[in-house]
Write an enzyme that holds these catalytic residues in place. Structure first.
Site, PDB file in Angstrom:
ATOM      1  N   ASP A 239       2.602   4.863  -5.375  1.00 57.14           N
ATOM      2  CA  ASP A 239       2.027   6.166  -5.043  1.00 57.14           C
ATOM      3  C   ASP A 239       2.993   7.263  -5.477  1.00 57.14           C
ATOM      4  OD1 ASP A 239       1.213   8.501  -3.887  1.00 57.14           O
ATOM      5  OD2 ASP A 239       0.921   7.685  -1.880  1.00 57.14           O
TER       6      ASP A 239
ATOM      7  N   ASP B 190       0.848  -1.188   0.000  1.00 56.37           N
ATOM      8  CA  ASP B 190       0.000   0.000   0.000  1.00 56.37           C
ATOM      9  C   ASP B 190       0.890   1.247   0.000  1.00 56.37           C
ATOM     10  OD1 ASP B 190      -2.425   1.309   0.177  1.00 56.37           O
ATOM     11  OD2 ASP B 190      -2.489   1.244   2.368  1.00 56.37           O
TER      12      ASP B 190
ATOM     13  N   HIS C 164      -6.868   9.739   4.757  1.00 57.03           N
ATOM     14  CA  HIS C 164      -6.458   8.679   5.681  1.00 57.03           C
ATOM     15  C   HIS C 164      -6.665   9.137   7.125  1.00 57.03           C
ATOM     16  CE1 HIS C 164      -3.710   7.462   2.198  1.00 57.03           C
ATOM     17  NE2 HIS C 164      -4.551   6.463   2.353  1.00 57.03           N
TER      18      HIS C 164
ATOM     19  N   ASN D   5      -8.178   0.987   7.495  1.00 58.75           N
ATOM     20  CA  ASN D   5      -7.158   0.689   8.490  1.00 58.75           C
ATOM     21  C   ASN D   5      -7.545   1.258   9.852  1.00 58.75           C
ATOM     22  OD1 ASN D   5      -4.792  -0.103   9.719  1.00 58.75           O
ATOM     23  ND2 ASN D   5      -3.535   1.508   8.839  1.00 58.75           N
TER      24      ASN D   5
HETATM   25  P1  13P Z   1      -7.970   4.694   6.837  1.00 57.83           P
HETATM   26  O1  13P Z   1      -6.877   4.454   7.819  1.00 57.83           O
HETATM   27  O2  13P Z   1      -8.481   6.095   6.872  1.00 57.83           O
HETATM   28  O3  13P Z   1      -9.056   3.689   6.957  1.00 57.83           O
HETATM   29  O4  13P Z   1      -7.345   4.554   5.375  1.00 57.83           O
HETATM   30  C1  13P Z   1      -6.717   3.357   5.013  1.00 57.83           C
HETATM   31  C2  13P Z   1      -6.150   3.464   3.654  1.00 57.83           C
HETATM   32  O5  13P Z   1      -6.653   4.143   2.805  1.00 57.83           O
HETATM   33  C3  13P Z   1      -4.933   2.685   3.366  1.00 57.83           C
HETATM   34  O6  13P Z   1      -4.480   2.909   2.086  1.00 57.83           O
END
Ligand code: 13P
Length: 281
Positions: free
Chosen positions: A106, A84, A179, A231
């Site tokens: 990214d 990620d 995020h 996450n």
């Molecule tokens: P969150 O932590 O806001 O849920 O986002 C997770 C995310 O987009 C990981 O790429």
């Protein structure tokens, strides 16, 4: 069963639902997510940020851990192991060389031209190895791995050019999600989302799945989102359960018991997200 998520993402796109991408932080997170997904018969993308990879020891450790859990827990649902927000070609290469089946490059810190050049390099290495590539246009804001980023909405024409030039498999256009925890309501640009989806016809990815109200998640799925990343929400659910446990049990020092006290709450949060992303009601 390991998958590069191609079949699952296109299936989700055609059925107007979203494949869950859940970030893993440690052994327990990975085990609990796999157990819930197996119980619910839901394919899953296990997302690993660069910070989480460093925390767990590196890509080799993670790859062995995921393979081990798939075997030991007799997991039969499709599992995609995905990097990620990799920021360099070298990170993507290392992950692919260690058995990751999908990578997100990214390049959002770069201008469009440099983002295209970097993403193309990753695609050239990944595709002959059967690895899926996700790219990002614009910049998803908020805080991840302790780093803060400014939100910059993706422009439709930039998304079209980016995908045409790079041949990425899926795209995360920054359209208002961030995020971490939102300060106020998210402002998602559904008009742009729908246009990008209709013109590109590839699965779109929504980052920052934490804290987006259910009706907006459903609307995003109806506008072409086929994978949603979560996450923080699971971390908060776990923390809200562990905090009172530690307060009430100050003499419990076995880390297994402390960590496990958050398992039911974390698993419930995972179940709720899977239900929502199935978009059946
Ligand atoms: P969150 O932590 O806001 O849920 O986002 C997770 C995310 O987009 C990981 O790429």
């Amino acid at each position: 069963m390991k998958t590069n998520s191609k079949n699952e993402l296109y299936d989700a796109l055609s059925k107007k639902k979203a494949v869950p991408h859940f970030n893993i932080n440690n052994l327990e997170w990975t085990k609990w997510i796999l157990e819930v997904c197996q119980e619910m018969q839901e394919p899953v993308v296990l997302g690993v940020s660069e910070g989480a990879s460093r925390y767990m020891g590196g890509f080799e450790t993670i790859s062995c851990m995921v393979n081990g859990l798939i075997n030991d827990l007799k997991i039969t649902i499709p599992v995609c192991l995905h990097v990620d927000h990799a920021t360099s070609f070298e990170t993507c290469k290392e992950a692919i060389d260690h058995g990751f089946t999908s990578v997100m490059i990214d390049g959002s810190r770069h201008n469009l031209e440099d983002n295209i050049a970097l993403t193309k390099q990753v695609v050239a290495y990944a595709h002959p190895r059967g690895v899926w590539v996700e790219g990002e246009v614009g910049a998803i804001g908020g805080s991840e791995d302790g780093l803060d980023n400014e939100l910059a909405y993706a422009k439709v024409e930039d998304c079209i050019t980016f995908v045409k030039e790079t041949a990425v498999d899926s795209l995360a256009p920054a359209l208002g999600s961030v995020h971490g925890l939102y300060k106020g309501e998210p402002h998602l640009d559904f008009t742009r989302m729908k246009e990008i989806s209709e013109r590109l016809k590839i699965p779109l990815v929504l980052h920052g799945g934490t804290g987006i109200p259910d009706d907006l998640i459903r609307k995003a799925i109806s506008c072409g989102i086929a994978k949603i990343n979560v996450n923080t929400e699971f971390q908060v659910a776990w923390h809200n359960a562990v905090l009172p446990f530690v307060r009430d049990n100050p003499l419990v020092y076995d880390p297994r018991k402390v960590i496990k006290s958050g398992e039911p709450a974390m698993k419930d949060a995972v179940r709720n997200k899977i239900e929502l992303f199935r978009n059946e009601k």
